[in-house]
Structure formats: structure tokens, C-alpha cells
Design an enzyme around this catalytic site. Structure first.
Site, short mmCIF file in Angstrom:
data_model
loop_
_atom_site.label_atom_id
_atom_site.label_comp_id
_atom_site.label_asym_id
_atom_site.label_seq_id
_atom_site.Cartn_x
_atom_site.Cartn_y
_atom_site.Cartn_z
N PHE A 15 59.85 34.53 -45.38
CA PHE A 15 60.57 35.70 -45.88
C PHE A 15 59.91 36.94 -45.29
O PHE A 15 58.77 37.27 -45.62
CB PHE A 15 60.56 35.80 -47.40
N LYS A 40 54.44 47.49 -48.90
CA LYS A 40 54.27 47.35 -50.35
C LYS A 40 53.10 48.15 -50.89
O LYS A 40 53.22 49.33 -51.15
CB LYS A 40 54.19 45.87 -50.72
N ASP A 52 52.19 38.85 -40.96
CA ASP A 52 52.94 39.63 -41.95
C ASP A 52 52.15 39.59 -43.25
O ASP A 52 52.21 38.63 -44.01
CB ASP A 52 54.34 39.03 -42.13
#
Length: 401
Positions: free
Chosen positions: A141, A255, A226
Site C-alpha cells: 500500500f 504522515k 516507503d
């Protein structure tokens, strides 16, 4: 109708149903706790998918944002501003890298990493134009843009959005042999999550990340990590790659970099790699804006002390010990994760992950499900041990009922 019912009904009537939120309407929050529109308090064990690593309303971050709001919030990259150089310098230092390319959202940062790898492949490695390949892992994801969902294996994320962007090859996560076999002279990068979050907090086998590092170095391929969810303290280290002594060629961050205050993301790498860009070839109006830089600078300063990483490691050990005891009782089939991050597979006989999340909500604890029977636990790193234990007690109550 109650205030909660009214707010939910209005949201369902006037917003696209691309999410299925739990039926709670948050009005305020502080630390690890959120309060709904009717005054009920809930323990937050999700932390905005790790965007709120430092808790709700963190005073240092709010003060940094307020101070910057009074000065300047946006210039666009048409001009320099006085927070930009410090942000890039400090973030590069935190990552032991040389250059930073700031964006806003995690998906934008992943798109930037893809573009960087392709441009590097053509300009530096000498891959024929239009032939660059990037290897990714199944169950990944990385975001929801058209290009990113083109290499997703999740039908919910991918279905009905074709035609899909070419140039990606998917191999099983954790399988070095498959990765090696997929590499060709046209491979420019391997893009992976050091821990797969949305897939259920999947930790790869020991030796996998060092193996990826060795293969990519041997084949002149970029290793892109990531760390949008796994990075910035969540796992007990600044970066999840550190658990196996690995330094990738490129970090993709987001984030927690914005502290849950503003969206901030970045690609961080060497001058040889990010130096492929020339003015006008990539950009963002809001990327690296003064407000974002001010907040992110405070985040970086907090991480440089090491206290949040230490706290995540210590409380994470406690979390996994307690969850491990549940795994032996029949209600929990498996527990995975690192630091203050866990994926908990609930025995299907007890209900789906969604149903368990709803029952926990009734006990004033908020988590989120994924992939059927799994719930994710990722509290703010500032949570107290007492509050964490209270939340775990509520989990035991739900599982025993």
C-alpha cells in the site's frame, strides 16, 4: 436524533462514501484521547495511521504552527522563504542523506519517488527511453493515485480505475529469490515498505531487507524505502530499516512528518539521485511551504532527542508481550509488528475486524480493521503505560465476551 446521529447522517448525505468510518464523531482531542460531540472520551489506538505519533494537540507542534501562522504561510516555490533551507538541512541530517524534495501527501511523495527513479534510470543508468521498470511487493500500500493503484494487488484499491500505468513488476513480499529473478537491465528501482502497514503490519523475514540492499547495490538499482507509516519513531527506531542495519538509497516520508497538524511529505536521497531534477521538471505549489516547514522542523527536533524512539521501543515490548499472551488463548490467531505498532488477527469465530472495532468503540477504545479479521494497534507514542494497559484490558473484555 442525537448530535452523533445528526452529524453522521449529514456526512453520509453530502460526502462521497469512499470511507466507512466507525460511528463516532470527534470534537476535540488531546494526547492519546479523543472526545466526541456528546462528551464521551475514547482512547485513540490508531493515531491517524501514524500521522499523530506525537499525540493530539502536541504543545510544541501547536506553538510552532501558531508562531508561523502569524508570519507567513505560503510563498510557493517561486521564492525562497526563511524556513525552507533549515527544514531541508535538518531532515537530510536526520536521514543521513544529502537532499530533500518536499511534497504534501504520502501519495505525492511516492509519485515523486517513482518519477525520480525513472529519470535517474534514463539519465544516469542509461536505460532506453520508456523502458524503465520498478519492482514492487504484493499486498503493498503506497497510496491511491492512478499510477500507484496500477501496481496494487488489492482489488478494492485497484478495480474500475484502468487503464493502468505500465512499468511495474510485482513480486511476493519477503521473497528474495523472486526479486532477483525479476531484475533486468531495465530495472531502475525496488520500492517496498520495510513493514507493510495496510496489509496487516507484516514484518518481512529476517535478512530480507539486507538482501534487498545487497541485490540492488549489485545490480545498480535504487532501493526505495516507503517509511510513510513505519518511519519517524513508530517502530522504536527513527526508521524501520534500522532494525536490520539497512540504509536505502531513498526514503519516502509523510504522515508523522507533519505532526498531525499539516500535511508534509518528502523524498530524501543523495545529491547524485535527486540531482537529476532541473527547474520546472517537478514541483508543488504547497510543497515545502513555510507553515509545513515550521511544524516539520519541530518534529525533527523532537526526534533528534531519541526519547520518542526509546518510548516506542519500551512500550512496544510491553504491548507485544501482552498481545502475545492473548495469542495463546484461542481468541487471537497471530500478532505481528514492531514497536508501538501491531497487527492482531482475530479468530474468525469471534467476528470480523470491523465487528471487533465496533465493540471496542463501545468500550471507548478506537482501532481500525484491515483485511477481514485483522485489527491494527498504533497508539500515539506519547501514550502512558497506564492508558495502554487500560486499552488492552478493554480488548480482553471484548475478546472474552
Amino acid at each position: 436524533m442525537s448530535a452523533t446521529e445528526t452529524a453522521i447522517a449529514s456526512a453520509e448525505a453530502h460526502s462521497a462514501h469512499n470511507y466507512h468510518p466507525l460511528p463516532v464523531v470527534v470534537a476535540s482531542a488531546e494526547g492519546a484521547w479523543m472526545t466526541d460531540v456528546e462528551g464521551r472520551r475514547y482512547l485513540d489506538l490508531l493515531a491517524g495511521y501514524s500521522a499523530l505519533n506525537f499525540g493530539h494537540g502536541n504543545r510544541r507542534l501547536i506553538d510552532a504552527a501558531k508562531a508561523q501562522l502569524e508570519r507567513v504561510t505560503l510563498t510557493s516555490r517561486a521564492f525562497h522563504h526563511d524556513r525552507f533551507a533549515d527544514f531541508c538541512t535538518r531532515l537530510a541530517e536526520l536521514c543521513s542523506m544529502e537532499m530533500v524534495l518536499p511534497m504534501n501527501t504520502g501519495a505525492e511523495a511516492v509519485e515523486t519517488a517513482v518519477k525520480t527513479a525513472r529519470k535517474w534510470g534514463y539519465r544516469v543508468k542509461g536505460v532506453p527511453d520508456g523502458m524503465a521498470k520498478i519492482i514492487v511487493a504484493s499486498d503493498n500500500f503506497h497510496g491511491r493515485t492512478t499510477t500507484i493503484i496500477s501496481f496494487s494487488t488489492d482489488p478494492e484499491a485497484r478495480a474500475d480505475y484502468g487503464p493502468y500505468t505500465p512499468g511495474f513488476e510485482i513480486v511476493p513480499y519477503g521473497d528474495l529469490t523472486a526479486l532477483q529473478e525479476a531484475m533486468t537491465e531495465n530495472t531502475v528501482a525496488v520500492l517496498i515498505e520495510p513493514i507493510q502497514g495496510e496489509a496487516g503490519v507484516l514484518v518481512p523475514p529476517a535478512g530480507y531487507l539486507p538482501g534487498v540492499r545487497e541485490l540492488t547495490r549489485e545490480r545498480n538499482v535504487l532501493f526505495i524505502a516507503d517509511e510513510i507509516q513505519s518511519g519517524l519513531g513508530r517502530t522504536g527506531k527513527t526508521f524501520a530499516c534500522e532494525h536490520e542495519g539497512v540504509v536505502p538509497d531513498m526514503y519516502v516520508l509523510g504522515k508523522a512528518l507533519g505532526g498531525g497538524v499539516v500535511p508534509v511529505s518528502a523524498v530524501v536521497s543523495s545529491a547524485d539521485i535527486l540531482g537529476v531534477f532541473k527547474p520546472g521538471e517537478h514541483g508543488s505549489t504547497f510543497g515545502g511551504n513555510p507553515l509545513a516547514c515550521a511544524v516539520a522542523l519541530e518534529v525533527i527536533a523532537m526526534l533528534r532527542t531519541g526519547e520518542y524512539q526509546e518510548r516506542a521501543a519500551e512500550l512496544g515490548d510491553h504491548l507485544h508481550r501482552e498481545l502475545g499472551l492473548l495469542a495463546g488463548g484461542g481468541a487471537v490467531e497471530a500478532v505481528r509488528g514492531r514497536g508501538l505498532w501491531a497487527g492482531v488477527d482475530i479468530a474468525p469465530a469471534l467476528g470480523t475486524g470491523r465487528e471487533i472495532s465496533e465493540r471496542l468503540m463501545e468500550e471507548r477504545v478506537l482501532v481500525k480493521d484491515t483485511h477481514g479479521s485483522t485489527i491494527r494497534i498504533a497508539p500515539p507514542l506519547v501514550i502512558s503505560k497506564e492508558d495502554l494497559d487500560w486499552g488492552l484490558d478493554r480488548l480482553r473484555t471484548v475478546l472474552s465476551s
